[in-house]
Design an enzyme around this catalytic site. Structure first.
Site, mmCIF file in Angstrom:
data_model
loop_
_atom_site.group_PDB
_atom_site.id
_atom_site.type_symbol
_atom_site.label_atom_id
_atom_site.label_comp_id
_atom_site.label_asym_id
_atom_site.label_seq_id
_atom_site.Cartn_x
_atom_site.Cartn_y
_atom_site.Cartn_z
ATOM 1 N N ASP A 175 -30.497 -17.217 25.469
ATOM 2 C CA ASP A 175 -30.709 -18.631 25.207
ATOM 3 C C ASP A 175 -29.716 -19.458 26.027
ATOM 4 O O ASP A 175 -28.523 -19.132 26.091
ATOM 5 C CB ASP A 175 -30.512 -18.890 23.712
ATOM 6 C CG ASP A 175 -30.681 -20.341 23.333
ATOM 7 O OD1 ASP A 175 -31.786 -20.869 23.500
ATOM 8 O OD2 ASP A 175 -29.689 -20.952 22.864
ATOM 9 N N GLU B 183 -32.971 -17.774 29.963
ATOM 10 C CA GLU B 183 -33.522 -19.115 29.833
ATOM 11 C C GLU B 183 -32.646 -19.967 30.754
ATOM 12 O O GLU B 183 -31.518 -20.314 30.394
ATOM 13 C CB GLU B 183 -33.435 -19.617 28.395
ATOM 14 C CG GLU B 183 -34.054 -21.000 28.237
ATOM 15 C CD GLU B 183 -33.852 -21.590 26.843
ATOM 16 O OE1 GLU B 183 -34.761 -22.281 26.356
ATOM 17 O OE2 GLU B 183 -32.769 -21.374 26.253
#
Length: 730
Positions: free
Chosen positions: A362, A398
């Protein structure tokens, strides 16, 4: 302002008694059972004293406090011979309470061990959780002296023993990988075949009926939304909501207890073993960019009270405040050697001990950000690349955050795959009918070479997706023009307003058969585009059955029917869509040309007399620059020549030649089927306009009628079915 550590309280004195605490070792960090006792080791560069706090088995009563007797290389450590697996513990860390210089030590606050392998109990919000006195006119500068232990979860010593038996990781090659993003609870909470006690847990995800669905669908890896121990935000709980997605970590080694049917972390390993036995890999979505402790006004739960100045990035001109590149209040300081060690130790633990096959990071840009900005050769990325364990895993970034220079799609180093939002936006825009998308579409369908074709990176580096947990589901993408997030309690202000969505004539549910038919075809169009593109496809769990969130495109706080898959309510349309996705993935498995290991160039191979890809107009002519730049062009065909070399070796390929016909016009467009050397006719494998019709054959030169807003894939049938020559002159 600096405040010295307070003297022990009367309660502290009442829980002190003689123990068999020995010196222990400074490594490994955490609580380590060796068969005779437990070694406790905690990093803190700035603490002056560390107390180990022991609790009863339920974590409710504090039994004893023991000083860790040794301090070596900034690690406090001791060995407790009478500790065992199941011992419940926490820490109290002494040192200066001096926020203006970055220090927030407060021994009144019980702290979680960053290396704890398991937690017991849930955090219960209380003002005692805050290291400063709430409501003070001096903000966070006044130390709070209330004991937080009763409101805190606790750590539990673990015995790592587990018998994996014959279970082995599948080691699926990247070119064969199909990712499937799911939430552990939401995927099984309403599954009728899963025993009620196991629904929403790791045990539920490992249930044979659930595994059978994944295998039957044809996915090769599940990408689990965060399962590290995390915290529900106080504000959400006050609204009757929860932090459903889990992007609020407080422990990077411990699975969150809410996903466990029992008390033993081996439940996670058993789930992994069952998935591995079915040939499915396990990828964890991990959040190493921030923690649940927030900014200077947040609670003190672990890192903040252990060594705030080491664990977090602080403002260089005022260490009272936190750098907030995450948008969540704090940013983990990956530039610190011990913090970097914690992250890589966590990754290796989940890979080696828990059996996972890879990680999706993330806001991964933060992990690659040094003091001068994003650095593809930064410490974290270099650590992963040189590590023999981590470099062999599937690593997915990401590639963005909210900090300066945060958007870094395509900038990660070799060995990494990346979520490709350019793919998502292009495919949505094209099928919605937006102008000027043809050139961008061609690039995205062929692996986004403009972003990833450098330093020997392969097409699999692009993780292609149209939907993910963050945003509309596929069914909502074709059913809503606008977001409908009122249930989140923010007056529909949260979530993105521009979703490149189209409701096709009615906002939300409708009984209009024409609208429903077009929505269903558009879902098939986007699924087929995704699965037939070069790169690594990622499906969102439930999209294969038309799951809706009622137009909520930011359902992060909805631990309820909005997010849970309603297995029993899947009707005929949902089952038809499941069957269609199975068919698409079977075609992808069968035809290697759809998952090539190298980029398509479109250049003529003079030695072999072939070129790997050609782009055709509906008339069967190769597209010119004028065609590519025609803003009104919405139809084209992609010809993939199976005779083109599959590798850098000069020899003919042995794959079937394929023709992908794409028509985003609202009307029928006839496509002339090309006359290809060695071909006699074309066999239709898939047509999104007639998904239930059997395969059919068409002569070369035939005008194939592509229905408005449809996609078709055809395979060339050779005139000579004998073996294709492997090299020139053979």
């Amino acid at each position: 302002m600096e405040i010295s550590a307070p003297p022990p309280s009367a309660n502290a004195a009442s829980v002190r008694r003689p123990t068999r605490m020995l010196e222990g070792r400074p490594h490994p960090l955490g609580a380590t059972w060796d068969g005779l006792g437990v070694n406790f080791a905690l990093f803190s560069a700035n603490a002056t004293r560390v107390e180990l706090c022991l609790f009863d088995l339920e974590g409710r009563k504090e039994l004893e406090r023991i000083d860790l007797p040794e301090y070596t290389d900034e690690v406090w450590h001791g060995y407790l011979s009478d500790a065992r697996p199941g011992t419940v513990y926490g820490y109290r860390v002494h040192g200066p309470y001096d926020p203006e210089n970055g220090h927030r030590f407060n021994p009144h606050k019980l702290l979680l061990d960053p290396y704890a392998k398991a937690h017991i109990g849930a955090l219960r919000w209380s003002n005692a959780l805050f290291g400063y006195k709430l409501g003070s006119s001096r903000g966070d500068l006044v130390l709070d002296r209330r004991d937080s232990a009763q409101a805190m979860p606790k750590c539990v010593v673990q015995d790592p023993a587990f018998t994996w038996g014959r279970s082995r990781p599948p080691h699926v090659p990247w070119e064969h990988t199909v990712l499937y993003e799911l939430h552990v609870k939401g995927f099984t909470k309403r599954h009728p075949a899963v025993p009620p006690a196991h629904r929403g847990t790791f045990a539920g995800l490992g249930h044979p009926a659930v595994v059978d669905h994944l295998v039957g669908l044809g996915v090769t890896a599940v990408e689990l939304l965060p399962v590290h121990a995390f915290v529900d935000d106080r504000l959400l709980l006050e609204k009757g909501l929860r932090n459903y997605w889990g992007y609020n970590s407080i422990g990077f080694f411990a699975p969150d207890p809410r996903y466990m049917a029992g008390q033993f972390i081996n439940e996670f390993k058993e789930m992994v073993a069952r998935l591995h036995d079915a040939g499915i890999e396990v990828i964890l979505d991990v959040v190493y960019n921030h923690t649940a402790e927030g900014n200077e006004m947040g609670p003190t739960l672990s890192f903040k009270g252990i060594d705030n100045a080491s664990y977090y990035r602080l403002m260089p001109d005022n260490a009272r405040y936190y750098i907030n590149d995450t948008g969540t209040g704090n940013t983990i300081n990956v530039s610190h050697a011990r913090v970097l060690q914690m992250i890589t130790d966590s990754l290796r633990y989940w890979a080696l001990e828990m059996g996972v096959d890879g990680f999706r990071f993330d806001l991964a840009t933060i992990l690659a950000r040094e003091s001068h900005g994003f650095d593809a050769g930064g410490r974290f990325l270099d650590a992963c690349r040189q590590d023999p364990v981590l470099s062999a895993l599937k690593l997915i970034a990401e590639p963005w955050d909210v900090g300066p220079g945060g958007y870094q799609v395509g900038a990660f180093p070799p060995g990494w795959a990346e979520w490709n939002d350019r793919y998502r936006d292009t495919l949505r825009s094209f099928w919605k009918g937006d102008e000027g998308q043809i050139a961008e579409l061609g690039t995205r369908l062929t692996g986004s070479a403009d972003l990833f074709n450098r330093r020997g990176r392969r097409p699999w580096s692009s993780v292609n997706f149209i939907t993910a947990h963050d945003g509309f589901t596929l069914a909502d993408l074709v059913s809503y023009n606008d977001k409908h997030n009122d249930a989140n309690g923010e007056d529909n202000r949260d979530g993105h307003s521009e979703n490149l969505s189209w409701n096709h004539g009615a906002e939300g549910p409708t009984d209009d058969p024409e609208i429903l038919a077009l929505r269903a075809r558009q879902m098939r169009n986007m699924l087929a585009s995704l699965i037939f593109s070069q790169g690594t496809p990622m499906l969102l769990a439930g999209d294969e059955m038309g799951r809706t969130q009622g137009g909520n495109n930011n359902a992060y706080c909805q631990d309820n029917e909005i997010n849970w898959l309603e297995w029993a309510d899947v009707g005929k349309a949902g089952h038809d869509l499941i069957a269609f996705v199975r068919r698409l993935l079977q075609v992808r498995r069968t035809h290697a040309l759809l998952r090539r290991g190298r980029y398509l160039s479109g250049a003529q191979d003079e030695d072999l007399g072939v070129k790997d890809i050609a782009w055709l107009t509906p008339d069967g002519e190769e597209m010119s620059d004028a065609h590519w730049h025609d803003p009104n062009a919405r139809a084209l065909a992609m010809l993939l020549d199976g005779r083109a070399p599959a590798t850098g070796v000069k020899r003919y390929g042995a794959d079937a030649t394929l023709l992908l016909i794409i028509n985003a016009h609202h009307e029928v467009v006839p496509f002339v089927l090309p006359d290809v050397v060695g071909g006699r006719e074309w066999r239709r494998l898939v047509d999104t306009a007639v998904p239930d019709e059997p395969e059919a054959e068409f002569d070369c030169g035939h005008a194939y009628r592509a229905t408005g807003r449809s996609l078709a894939l055809l395979e060339l049938q050779r005139t000579d079915r004998r073996r294709v020559p492997r090299s020139p002159g053979e």
